[in-house]
Design an enzyme around this catalytic site. Structure first.
Site, PDB file in Angstrom:
ATOM      1  N   TYR A  45       6.565 -10.178   6.996  1.00 14.28           N
ATOM      2  CA  TYR A  45       6.417  -8.733   7.202  1.00 14.28           C
ATOM      3  C   TYR A  45       6.863  -8.383   8.616  1.00 14.28           C
ATOM      4  O   TYR A  45       6.787  -9.211   9.534  1.00 14.28           O
ATOM      5  CB  TYR A  45       4.965  -8.296   7.036  1.00 14.28           C
ATOM      6  CG  TYR A  45       4.479  -8.185   5.610  1.00 14.28           C
ATOM      7  CD1 TYR A  45       4.548  -6.974   4.922  1.00 14.28           C
ATOM      8  CD2 TYR A  45       3.935  -9.287   4.952  1.00 14.28           C
ATOM      9  CE1 TYR A  45       4.095  -6.864   3.618  1.00 14.28           C
ATOM     10  CE2 TYR A  45       3.482  -9.185   3.639  1.00 14.28           C
ATOM     11  CZ  TYR A  45       3.564  -7.970   2.988  1.00 14.28           C
ATOM     12  OH  TYR A  45       3.114  -7.866   1.690  1.00 14.28           O
ATOM     13  N   ASP A  84       0.824  -1.211   0.000  1.00  9.85           N
ATOM     14  CA  ASP A  84       0.000   0.000   0.000  1.00  9.85           C
ATOM     15  C   ASP A  84       0.857   1.259   0.000  1.00  9.85           C
ATOM     16  O   ASP A  84       2.069   1.214   0.230  1.00  9.85           O
ATOM     17  CB  ASP A  84      -0.894   0.027   1.242  1.00  9.85           C
ATOM     18  CG  ASP A  84      -1.980  -1.026   1.219  1.00  9.85           C
ATOM     19  OD1 ASP A  84      -2.392  -1.417   0.108  1.00  9.85           O
ATOM     20  OD2 ASP A  84      -2.414  -1.462   2.304  1.00  9.85           O
TER      21      ASP A  84
END
Length: 265
Positions: free
Chosen positions: A110, A52
């Protein structure tokens, strides 16, 4: 045509995410422009995931095909000359013809970083969530363990996925034989590791899974923080998972604290 695999790192701050968008700076679009500048070819690099706006990457993977007969070392140097300093190519190599940066990925890792200092240094601010809440570390750790294993993560997916995410989920509805899979399969993920650790004035959440839904890691972090500050119980995470309702989970953590760390094939 040669198929290439590139590993790149980038600061997501100046970009509107990975995926190319008209009249907006994106990592995919910037990489495509650099490849066109070097080779004259119009290609659209495929990334391992669509980060994003504001999300960073330590080792994003991209694949693309080129007709130009250019040595890997030359392509590597040329790309880093053509790209802005916010994107660096770590390695470039030719890949097997069936390789795809996203479809071939087996696991992704992540990290999410939270600053616990009362005043966040300006140099650090674009890369952390400067969180003013007092967080109980054992509770954060306990909450994180509840997502290990295979679950339907509807409660932690974006409430209104964008077109890119809907397209990705459509891809996952079909197996290699083009037979429809159950619709719930596109929201099911397997989490192999989920834990917090402390490093100086940072709380760092690290998660490894078979894949992640749109906003999933940020929604997990936002919910764990709710537990860490005592607003919900750590043991409510299994109940939130079973609810399969985004409204049951906590808020979405800011994008700037999230890093794509590793993609495994």
């Amino acid at each position: 045509m040669a198929l290439w695999k590139a590993i790149l790192t980038y600061d997501g701050t100046p970009f509107n995410g990975w995926q190319i968008q008209p009249n907006l700076p994106t990592v995919q679009g910037t990489l495509a422009h650099a490849l066109h500048h070097i080779t004259g070819e119009t290609v659209l690099p495929q990334g391992s995931g669509r980060t994003d706006a504001g999300v960073h990457a330590l080792a994003q993977v991209a694949s693309f095909s080129l007709a130009a007969p250019i040595p890997a070392a030359n392509l590597h140097k040329a790309l880093n000359r053509a790209l802005p300093p916010s994107i660096r190519i770590l390695s470039v190599e030719q890949a097997p013809e069936d390789f795809h940066a996203r479809h071939s990925a087996l696991r992704k890792t992540y990290e999410y970083r939270i600053s616990t200092t009362p005043i966040c240094p300006p140099m650090l601010a674009p890369y952390v969530w400067s969180c003013a809440f007092v967080l109980d570390f054992p509770t954060l750790q306990q909450a994180a363990t509840h997502i290990l294993g295979t679950h339907d993560f509807t409660s932690f997916a974006a409430a209104d996925p964008d077109l890119a995410t809907r397209s990705e989920q459509s891809d996952q509805l079909m197996d290699s034989s083009s037979n429809p899979l159950p619709s719930s399969s596109c929201l099911t993920r397997t989490i192999h590791d989920s834990h917090w650790h402390q490093q100086d004035n940072l709380l760092i959440y690290r998660v490894t899974g078979s894949g992640f839904l749109h906003h999933m890691v940020r929604n997990l972090v936002g919910t764990f923080v709710e537990a860490g500050r005592g607003r919900i119980s750590a043991n409510s995470i299994p109940v939130i998972l079973l609810a399969q309702n985004r409204a049951a989970a906590g808020p979405t953590a800011p994008a700037r604290g999230l890093f794509l760390v590793e993609v495994e094939y």
